[in-house]
Design a protein around this motif. Structure first.
Motif, PDB file in Angstrom:
ATOM      1  N   TRP A   1       0.840  -1.251  -0.157  1.00 12.89           N
ATOM      2  CA  TRP A   1       0.101   0.097   0.135  1.00 12.89           C
ATOM      3  C   TRP A   1       0.888   1.137  -0.095  1.00 12.89           C
ATOM      4  O   TRP A   1       1.904   1.314   0.779  1.00 12.89           O
ATOM      5  CB  TRP A   1      -0.675  -0.051   1.310  1.00 12.89           C
ATOM      6  CG  TRP A   1      -1.811  -1.126   1.218  1.00 12.89           C
ATOM      7  CD1 TRP A   1      -3.210  -0.946   0.956  1.00 12.89           C
ATOM      8  CD2 TRP A   1      -1.618  -2.426   1.811  1.00 12.89           C
ATOM      9  NE1 TRP A   1      -3.783  -2.246   1.250  1.00 12.89           N
ATOM     10  CE2 TRP A   1      -2.955  -3.078   1.787  1.00 12.89           C
ATOM     11  CE3 TRP A   1      -0.710  -3.031   2.282  1.00 12.89           C
ATOM     12  CZ2 TRP A   1      -2.988  -4.329   2.119  1.00 12.89           C
ATOM     13  CZ3 TRP A   1      -0.624  -4.461   2.567  1.00 12.89           C
ATOM     14  CH2 TRP A   1      -1.974  -5.065   2.415  1.00 12.89           C
ATOM     15  N   ASN A   2       0.889   1.954  -0.849  1.00  8.04           N
ATOM     16  CA  ASN A   2       1.841   3.230  -1.151  1.00  8.04           C
ATOM     17  C   ASN A   2       1.087   4.557  -1.507  1.00  8.04           C
ATOM     18  O   ASN A   2       0.306   4.632  -2.059  1.00  8.04           O
ATOM     19  CB  ASN A   2       2.910   2.802  -1.618  1.00  8.04           C
ATOM     20  CG  ASN A   2       2.933   2.691  -3.070  1.00  8.04           C
ATOM     21  OD1 ASN A   2       2.021   3.068  -3.873  1.00  8.04           O
ATOM     22  ND2 ASN A   2       3.924   2.139  -3.718  1.00  8.04           N
ATOM     23  N   ASN A   3       1.991   5.527  -1.034  1.00  3.56           N
ATOM     24  CA  ASN A   3       1.696   6.835  -1.710  1.00  3.56           C
ATOM     25  C   ASN A   3       3.224   7.392  -1.961  1.00  3.56           C
ATOM     26  O   ASN A   3       3.759   7.815  -1.083  1.00  3.56           O
ATOM     27  CB  ASN A   3       1.123   7.666  -0.597  1.00  3.56           C
ATOM     28  CG  ASN A   3       0.784   9.071  -0.944  1.00  3.56           C
ATOM     29  OD1 ASN A   3       0.939   9.536  -1.886  1.00  3.56           O
ATOM     30  ND2 ASN A   3       0.369   9.723  -0.060  1.00  3.56           N
ATOM     31  N   TRP A   4       3.378   7.642  -3.392  1.00  3.55           N
ATOM     32  CA  TRP A   4       4.745   8.274  -3.630  1.00  3.55           C
ATOM     33  C   TRP A   4       4.693   8.847  -4.803  1.00  3.55           C
ATOM     34  O   TRP A   4       3.735   8.987  -5.736  1.00  3.55           O
ATOM     35  CB  TRP A   4       5.603   6.902  -3.779  1.00  3.55           C
ATOM     36  CG  TRP A   4       5.412   5.885  -5.157  1.00  3.55           C
ATOM     37  CD1 TRP A   4       4.667   4.882  -5.044  1.00  3.55           C
ATOM     38  CD2 TRP A   4       5.845   5.740  -6.273  1.00  3.55           C
ATOM     39  NE1 TRP A   4       4.288   4.326  -6.195  1.00  3.55           N
ATOM     40  CE2 TRP A   4       5.008   4.995  -7.074  1.00  3.55           C
ATOM     41  CE3 TRP A   4       6.414   6.828  -7.175  1.00  3.55           C
ATOM     42  CZ2 TRP A   4       5.232   4.521  -8.415  1.00  3.55           C
ATOM     43  CZ3 TRP A   4       6.769   6.854  -8.496  1.00  3.55           C
ATOM     44  CH2 TRP A   4       6.034   5.671  -9.184  1.00  3.55           C
ATOM     45  N   SER A   5       6.074   9.487  -5.087  1.00  3.96           N
ATOM     46  CA  SER A   5       6.202  10.431  -6.266  1.00  3.96           C
ATOM     47  C   SER A   5       7.624  10.417  -6.444  1.00  3.96           C
ATOM     48  O   SER A   5       8.479  10.222  -5.612  1.00  3.96           O
ATOM     49  CB  SER A   5       5.893  11.776  -5.604  1.00  3.96           C
ATOM     50  OG  SER A   5       6.086  12.841  -6.776  1.00  3.96           O
TER      51      SER A   5
END
Ligand code: NAG
Ligand code: NAG
Ligand code: NAG
Length: 626
Positions: free
Chosen positions: A222-226
């Motif tokens: 589960w992630n949130n990245w840039s």
């Protein structure tokens, strides 16, 4: 992992209304769901239990190099949080970052042997442009399924089976996302099944992809990245936060499948044996009725008739084992098996020393101030009052004879204490970052090599009066013996001390539970020469061990001697738990950890080294050990 009732959400509340998939039901070794049956359920409902422990879910803490992308990205634990107002877990990409590595957030299952799954994540998607929010199956770049959102345009969800090889057809689709995806909870479900990946929103099938379906076991992420590339269009100018309200996941894990097939009649499936459970029962232990059983004898010998009623008949079975006496080479001692009922308290411990299986029964005549009945006919009972004295050099007793059958009397035992005029009280400890994080997923944590830390300069070191540590929430920054904040998910703590024997008899060293791995060395090798192979106690966490068996060793010590002890513990990811207890022959506590807390107690008999170094050498300086 607490198995929260994921679907018992506040369905009546409009704010939280969404349609959830039907939860699986347990039958034998399997959870049956509309996607098929699975051998493992994993998940947590943050709206029901915000601060509860989520086992088997680890915050990633590594850096992904930029490669062909503009910026590298680094998964940081500080970007994982809990939102007490919008009851959820948060994965944040802090806004305003311009240089790499971009600090981002990612969580991953603590195992990577998932082969097919049905994973339901209830979330609010960020609409702060510049990141992706994704729920992913990942084995490698060609064995991957993504349920993803680009926060620059959350009107669509991007659904992908990554190409399994160069030249495979592309299999990326997009579908309409809920119009209020950033403000309302919705369930995003990915079923990865043989031959098809199926994507659901609020229980409705929105896409099936049959090309490029992975077939290799992997992990869930589960992630949130840039990384600043054209796809994510980041980094974001403002904080971009993915909120997860709950996860309800059904996995087929290959290790669990193997344990079910080798033991088809025992479910729950994850019940494998712990390191010590293979130790045979007590039948082989032996002898010497007299000497061995602990403190009752010391009280007995000094306290006349009243104590005789304490007698237990001991039956011997036989074989001796070597055990380390204080500051000396191993001596031969014996275990005693008690076959008649003991009416007082006792501990029974299965153990193995020098390859021999044994059960050690440690009888406790009385805890401080506790009144016990000494026989079934209650001829007499007594209270033991334990006193530590800085002046006594030998054990003293003050005994009153019970006045009548059934009467209570008091035995006061005065124990000597160690010399502390050289400022030697307490325990020395050193903290290190764990070089072997992640390896704890393999049974027994074989990649962890404790002796490596002999030559590593500690992150910090000091002295403490107890041994204990706990980080019960992943993503936790913890207080370690007064030092804060420390990343508890990747931590090694080494402790050294001497035990002063204020009594003659069996001292018991006990690890009730550990997460992830813990070693104890006793005697000269605790000072120098300690290795993973020669540890006296090794206790470890494994997802394959349903209930850890406490590990205990008993050492027979003679009053006035010192015994060197080293306790080294490591956490390789996620939750961590360090406990260590030490009991004197009379059952009183020398060291004790408060379970689940960073606190504990110790007695005056714990010192860093004896003031008289002829009684025991100082431990080497941290980082210069041998
Ligand atoms: C999971 O494994 C079990 C046992 O091998 C099997 O019966 C079941 O079909 C598997 N589930 C899926 C979705 O493949
Ligand atoms: C991914 O894993 C599969 C199966 O193990 C393997 O055949 C393939 O070469 C791997 N691909 C990459 C990019 O590592
Ligand atoms: C992803 O991280 C960013 C940056 O912190 C945050 O603003 C955004 O809300 C996160 N996404 C979600 C859905 O929480």
């Amino acid at each position: 992992m607490k198995r929260a009732a994921t679907n018992l959400l506040a369905l009546g509340s409009t704010a939280y209304a969404y349609t959830a998939s039907t939860a699986g039901t347990k039958s034998g070794c399997y959870w049956n769901t509309e996607a098929g049956s699975f051998n493992t359920r994993f998940g947590h409902d943050f709206s029901v239990d915000l601060y509860g422990t989520v086992q088997d879910l680890i915050p990633n803490t590594y850096t992904v190099n930029a490669g062909l992308n503009p910026l590298a990205r680094r998964f940081d634990i500080v970007n994982i949080g809990l939102d007490p107002f919008d009851l959820s877990l948060t994965l944040t990409v802090p806004g305003g970052q311009t240089t790499g590595p971009i600090s981002v957030a990612q969580l991953e299952t603590d195992y990577s042997d998932i082969l097919y799954a049905s994973v339901r994540t209830v979330a609010k998607i960020s609409n702060v442009p510049g990141t992706t929010n994704a729920f992913i199956f990942y084995a490698n770049d060609t064995q991957e399924v993504d349920f993803a959102f680009l926060t620059s345009d959350i009107s669509k969800a991007w659904l992908t089976n990554e190409q399994t090889s160069y030249g495979s057809p592309y299999s990326t689709y997009n579908v309409a996302a809920p119009s209020d995806a950033n403000t309302a909870w919705h369930e995003y479900r990915l079923d990865w099944l043989p031959g098809a990946s199926k994507f659901y929103i609020d229980g409705v099938l929105v896409q099936t992809i049959t090309d490029n379906v992975p077939t290799t076991p992997g992990a869930w992420i589960w992630n949130n990245w840039s990384n600043g590339n054209a796809w994510t269009q980041g980094p974001p100018l403002a904080d971009s936060v993915l909120k997860i309200r709950s996860i309800d996941a059904y996995f087929n894990r290959t290790s669990v499948a193997a344990s079910i097939s080798s033991n088809p009649n025992s479910c729950p499936a994850v019940a494998a044996s712990s390191s010590s459970s293979s130790v045979a029962p007590s039948s082989t232990s032996v002898s010497s009725s007299s000497s061995s059983v602990v403190s009752s004898s010391s009280v007995k010998s000094s306290s006349s008739s009243s104590s005789s009623s304490l007698a237990t008949s001991t039956t011997t079975s036989s074989s001796s084992s070597s055990i380390v006496a204080a500051n000396t080479a191993p001596a031969t001692v014996s275990f005693t098996t008690i076959t008649t009922a003991w009416t007082g308290t006792y501990t029974a411990t299965s153990t193995a020393i020098s390859g021999l299986a044994a059960t050690v029964y440690v009888q406790t005549p009385a805890k401080k101030g506790q009144v016990i009945s000494t026989s079934s006919t209650a001829k007499a009972s007594y209270t033991t009052v334990t006193t530590h004295s800085g002046t006594a050099s030998t054990i003293g007793y003050v005994t009153a004879t019970p006045k009548a059958a059934g009467a209570t009397t008091t035995v006061t035992v005065v124990y000597p204490t160690p010399v502390t005029t050289c400022g030697n009280q307490g325990i020395n400890f050193a903290a290190y970052t764990n070089k072997y994080s992640g390896g704890q997923s393999t049974y027994g944590y074989p990649s962890f090599i404790p002796e490596t830390y002999k030559k590593v300069t500690p992150y910090f070191s000091d002295d403490t009066t107890y041994i204990a540590e706990s980080n019960d929430q992943w993503g936790d920054w913890i207080n370690v013996y007064g030092y804060y904040p420390v990343d508890g998910t990747s931590l090694v703590l080494d402790h050294t001390f001497y035990l002063f024997a204020s009594q003659t008899g069996y001292y018991s060293l006990n690890i009730p539970y550990t997460d992830d791995i813990q070693f104890v060395w006793v005697g000269d090798k605790a000072v120098t020469g300690w290795t993973r192979a020669n540890a006296d106690i090794t206790q470890f966490w494994s997802s394959q061990i349903a209930t850890q068996t406490p590990q205990t060793l008993a050492y027979y010590l003679t009053v006035g001697t010192y015994l060197p002890i080293r306790v080294l513990w490591a956490n390789g990811g996620g939750q961590g738990d360090l406990r260590f207890n030490l009991y004197a022959p009379d059952g009183s506590t020398v060291l004790s950890s408060n379970a689940g807390q960073n606190s504990g107690v110790s007695s005056v008999d714990v010192v860093q080294y004896p003031c008289n170094t002829a009684l025991g050498a100082k431990f080497p300086t941290w980082g210069k050990e041998t």
